[in-house]
Design a protein around this motif. Structure first.
Motif, short mmCIF file in Angstrom:
data_model
loop_
_atom_site.label_atom_id
_atom_site.label_comp_id
_atom_site.label_asym_id
_atom_site.label_seq_id
_atom_site.Cartn_x
_atom_site.Cartn_y
_atom_site.Cartn_z
N ALA A 58 109.95 -14.47 6.56
CA ALA A 58 110.92 -13.88 7.47
C ALA A 58 110.62 -12.40 7.68
N ALA A 62 109.78 -10.63 11.17
CA ALA A 62 110.62 -9.52 11.65
C ALA A 62 109.76 -8.30 11.98
N ALA A 70 115.43 -0.28 16.05
CA ALA A 70 115.33 -1.66 15.58
C ALA A 70 116.41 -2.53 16.22
N PRO A 71 116.00 -3.64 16.88
CA PRO A 71 116.97 -4.53 17.53
C PRO A 71 117.65 -5.44 16.49
N TRP A 72 118.79 -4.98 15.97
CA TRP A 72 119.36 -5.67 14.79
C TRP A 72 119.79 -7.10 15.09
N LEU A 75 116.63 -9.33 15.45
CA LEU A 75 115.99 -9.49 14.14
C LEU A 75 116.82 -10.38 13.23
N GLY A 76 118.15 -10.22 13.29
CA GLY A 76 119.03 -11.06 12.48
C GLY A 76 118.90 -12.52 12.86
N VAL A 79 115.46 -13.94 11.71
CA VAL A 79 115.43 -14.20 10.28
C VAL A 79 116.29 -15.41 9.93
N LEU A 80 117.41 -15.58 10.64
CA LEU A 80 118.25 -16.75 10.39
C LEU A 80 117.47 -18.05 10.66
N ASN A 83 114.77 -18.66 8.08
CA ASN A 83 115.27 -18.95 6.73
C ASN A 83 116.23 -20.13 6.66
#
Lengths: 232, 100
Positions: A58, A62, A70-72, A75-76, A79-80, A83
């Protein structure tokens, strides 16, 4: 409660088990750090990410799509998706954590990186999984991951092509070894074949984390289908 | 040693979703699927996940990696883990070098 000598023996067994994956992860951590530097992510940010997220694939995904600022949200979500397999993994390993208190479970589950999970399952297939073993396995791997990722941001370009040295095969070999450790289990071949076929086909048409979810689902469905009541 | 606010927010988002996936198992009831087909499905989880993780790298890749994978499987049948890792990495590096 187990006597302290048992605790120490279990912890030591965990440390010993951690040796191979911990050494194996160092080149990847250095590479991740180098990639972070390329992307303008600082040493402190990289160390923080490795400590909080602690999920190699992940983190690579990212950093690959990192930009400034950073495009939160993106990226979130990324990663979801990468993962999602941890949902299966946590449900599965929790059945092996009968000897863990709730507090120990809450401390253990955030450390459930692929390698930690896989070696815990392999241990549990042979003997009861204890908290001492788990933390003996997880802590050195976790600390090495953070420190080596941070070191990689400073060493930068030293390790540009780990594939040339076959480093990427270290984890493939570890996982092959762990898979074969389950070969006496009922439905092993059905699970293996279904998971490999589904993951490979999905990977070919749609590269990315979808292949992991597809392979996992195909594998457990095959095991359920191959199951016979009242096995000898 | 600097941490920018936008990086901190992104890292926190990544950490929270990862934590959520790893804690999700706590919401599966302890007595869920203890016997029968569902139990078999749960027992197959390690093999299913690990196979899905590595199969594309062995089966949908250059012949060198498929061959190195086959050697690794043979080694893993009998040998201890450190040797299996050494043989796997050496086979992959050697075959890739040969293939140029």
């Amino acid at each position: 409660m187990s006597p302290p000598s048992d605790l120490r023996a279990e912890f030591r067994a965990g440390l010993l088990t951690a040796l191979a994956p911990t050494l194996g992860v160092i080149p990847f951590a250095l590479l991740l750090g180098a990639l972070a530097t390329d992307k303008g992510v600082s040493t402190a940010e990289t160390a923080l990410m490795s400590a909080w997220v602690f999920a190699g694939s992940a983190q690579f995904a990212a950093l690959d799509t990192w930009s400034h600022p950073a495009p939160w949200l993106a990226l979130g979500l990324l990663v979801l998706v990468v993962n999602l397999r941890h949902v299966f993994m946590s449900a599965s390993v929790l059945r092996r954590m009968e000897r863990f208190s709730l507090g120990q479970r809450l401390l253990a589950l955030p450390l459930l990186a692929d390698e930690i999970w896989a070696f815990s399952e392999a241990r549990a297939a042979r003997q009861p999984l204890t908290p001492a073993f788990f933390f003996g396995l997880a802590l050195p791997f976790y600390l090495t991951w953070i420190l080596s990722c941070a070191a990689g941001t400073l060493l930068g370009a030293l390790l540009r092509d780990p594939r040339a040295y076959g480093f990427d095969f270290a984890f493939i070999a570890i996982f092959v070894f762990l898979i074969l450790g389950f070969r006496k289990q009922g439905g092993f071949l059905a699970t293996l074949a279904a998971s490999a076929a589904a993951a490979t086909v999905i990977h070919v048409v749609w590269p990315g984390p979808a292949s992991i979810i597809a392979g996992t689902l195909a594998g457990i469905l095959a095991a359920a289908a191959a199951h016979r009541e009242d096995p000898r | 040693m600097n941490v920018s606010p936008d990086a901190l927010l992104a890292i926190a988002a990544m950490a929270l979703v990862t934590l959520a996936t790893r804690l999700a198992g706590l919401f599966v009831p302890a007595n869920f699927a203890r016997t029968g087909r569902l139990a078999a499905a749960f027992a197959a989880m390690p093999v299913a996940v690990l196979t899905a993780l590595i199969a594309p790298a062995l089966l949908a890749s250059a012949w060198t990696d498929a061959a190195a994978g086959a050697l690794t499987i043979l080694a893993a049948w009998r040998l201890p883990l450190p040797l299996v890792v050494g043989i796997g990495a050496a086979a992959a590096a050697g075959l890739r070098a040969l293939a140029g």
